[in-house]
Design a protein around this motif. Sequence first.
Motif, mmCIF file in Angstrom:
data_model
loop_
_atom_site.group_PDB
_atom_site.id
_atom_site.type_symbol
_atom_site.label_atom_id
_atom_site.label_comp_id
_atom_site.label_asym_id
_atom_site.label_seq_id
_atom_site.Cartn_x
_atom_site.Cartn_y
_atom_site.Cartn_z
ATOM 1 N N PHE A 202 0.815 -1.212 0.000
ATOM 2 C CA PHE A 202 0.000 0.000 0.000
ATOM 3 C C PHE A 202 0.852 1.267 0.000
ATOM 4 C CE2 PHE A 202 -2.749 3.052 2.446
ATOM 5 C CZ PHE A 202 -3.722 3.229 1.467
ATOM 6 N N LEU A 203 2.047 1.157 0.551
ATOM 7 C CA LEU A 203 2.933 2.317 0.646
ATOM 8 C C LEU A 203 4.120 2.233 -0.311
ATOM 9 C CD1 LEU A 203 2.916 2.735 4.531
ATOM 10 C CD2 LEU A 203 1.771 4.206 2.841
ATOM 11 N N ASN A 204 4.077 1.318 -1.276
ATOM 12 C CA ASN A 204 5.207 1.235 -2.203
ATOM 13 C C ASN A 204 5.165 2.405 -3.200
ATOM 14 O OD1 ASN A 204 3.423 0.632 -4.308
ATOM 15 N ND2 ASN A 204 3.886 -1.540 -4.338
ATOM 16 N N PRO A 205 6.243 2.642 -3.946
ATOM 17 C CA PRO A 205 6.297 3.826 -4.824
ATOM 18 C C PRO A 205 5.161 3.911 -5.837
ATOM 19 C CG PRO A 205 8.486 2.892 -4.531
ATOM 20 C CD PRO A 205 7.541 1.925 -3.892
ATOM 21 N N GLN A 206 4.765 2.770 -6.415
ATOM 22 C CA GLN A 206 3.710 2.823 -7.432
ATOM 23 C C GLN A 206 2.374 3.259 -6.834
ATOM 24 O OE1 GLN A 206 3.083 -0.803 -9.619
ATOM 25 N NE2 GLN A 206 1.260 -0.039 -10.642
ATOM 26 N N THR A 207 2.003 2.695 -5.678
ATOM 27 C CA THR A 207 0.737 3.071 -5.049
ATOM 28 C C THR A 207 0.781 4.515 -4.571
ATOM 29 O OG1 THR A 207 0.586 0.771 -4.276
ATOM 30 C CG2 THR A 207 -1.014 2.327 -3.397
ATOM 31 N N ALA A 212 -1.406 8.625 -3.958
ATOM 32 C CA ALA A 212 -0.902 9.472 -2.859
ATOM 33 C C ALA A 212 -1.203 8.828 -1.506
ATOM 34 C CB ALA A 212 -1.511 10.870 -2.942
ATOM 35 N N SER A 213 -0.980 7.509 -1.415
ATOM 36 C CA SER A 213 -1.357 6.765 -0.219
ATOM 37 C C SER A 213 -0.559 7.170 1.009
ATOM 38 C CB SER A 213 -1.185 5.256 -0.471
ATOM 39 O OG SER A 213 0.155 4.958 -0.855
ATOM 40 N N HIS A 214 0.583 7.829 0.799
ATOM 41 C CA HIS A 214 1.414 8.238 1.936
ATOM 42 C C HIS A 214 1.036 9.612 2.475
ATOM 43 C CE1 HIS A 214 2.982 10.084 -1.624
ATOM 44 N NE2 HIS A 214 3.901 10.783 -0.960
ATOM 45 N N LEU A 215 0.116 10.306 1.817
ATOM 46 C CA LEU A 215 -0.207 11.680 2.204
ATOM 47 C C LEU A 215 -1.509 11.806 2.995
ATOM 48 C CD1 LEU A 215 0.694 13.577 -1.101
ATOM 49 C CD2 LEU A 215 2.103 13.262 0.954
#
Length: 452
Positions: A202-207, A212-215
């Motif tokens: 879920f937090l890998n670069p593509q996702t 913007a799953s990290h924001l």
Amino acid sequence: MDYRAVFALAAPLFLNSGIQAVLNLTDTWFLGRISAEATAAVGAVFWFAIVFVLLFGGAAIAVQTLVAQAYGAGERARAAQTTWSGLWVVLLMSPLFVLAGLAGGWLLAPAHLPPGLQAMALDFWFPRVAGSVFGVALWCLTSFFNGIGRTWITLGLMAAVGLANVVLNQVLVFAFGFGVAGVAWATTAAQAVGLLWGLRIFLNPQTRRDFASHLHWQPRAIPMRRALALGLPMGLLPAADLIGTGLFQLMQVDLGTVAGAATQVTMMMTSIAYLPAIGIASAGTTLVGQAIGAGDRDWARRVGNASIKLTVGYMGLVSLLLALAGPWSMPLFINPADPDAHAVAQTAALLIWLGAAYQIFDGLNLGCGFALRGAGDVRVPAVMTLALSWLGFLPLVHMLTFAPGAGWVDWLPQFGLGVAGGWTALLVYVAVLGTMMALRWRSGAWRRIEIH
């Protein structure tokens, strides 16, 4: 309708749910190696454990619908925010899972199980219920991937959980001698492994780039309330159904070890039809949700109808094959050295025919119920299920199962048909429930529900 596109979405979900069926059969096989009594003990509490997962984890179910609708509307950041909101709700609910696990003795006391059965049931109860928080959190993540159509990621996650469960069962049940408790701890630990891996994806670069799953990890009240408002009735619907199923199975255990163990083995065998069908029906949730998010309710009806047909067709065919294979498959899940082994296998081989009949109607129930879930129509189906299960199904099970003077209450007529009577009541209940769900879907009432 391009059924190839439906199959492309449903196939990983189908295999994923098939892995869950394998997990159930794996646990049943390990329990059978312990004793028929161990199988009956877990059968007495298995569905009640799932009830708490559904009651406290409804927000995780809602994530798929909300993500699918956001994705269909082109709002990808909202899809990621919805997933984080579901995870925050699960975290807030985690103390309830632990409390329910600790309350096992109090919850099982009214059943008056024999001391040996109750001890093994409680050994299973705490690690399975308290540890379910890991499974529900993983459910949030798989709901996200299902909602955006990347169902192959869900398949990979659940395959890893399944493999870990097999290994951990062998280690904890036999190598460490944990017995029945080891079966439950193995499931809990395997789900924790899946959760960690799911967060990594879920937090890998593509996702992060696509959604913007990290924001959007901060807790936000409005999307959390939305997940709860939709998730509570979503969880209540199957929970109400499973409370009835759990009490049904507890009544069969009350008849004796043979009836209880045969019912548990038959239930786990029918999951070969039931659980993969959930994968097909879940594809219907995604497709209906995406169509509604895009503003095309006519297309939502067509894709919903397609998923319903596929679900019913699959469950009908596989249930027939399971019934035909009953005489040779049932003994595989019973320790041949157990004194009740022959009676359990023989009884289960008969019950599987009643199971095959009700699975056809359950396909209608699942297909229509999951299509309604994609449309956000969950409150009326939940009330219908609750009323039918508790006011119709449970009294009928009691009446057909127990002989006069041997039941739980004395104000209902009792016909003493034993375990076959209980399973006949299950068939009648699911047939009526499936018909009611189909009528609700065909009514088109879900078209009037507004999305936010």
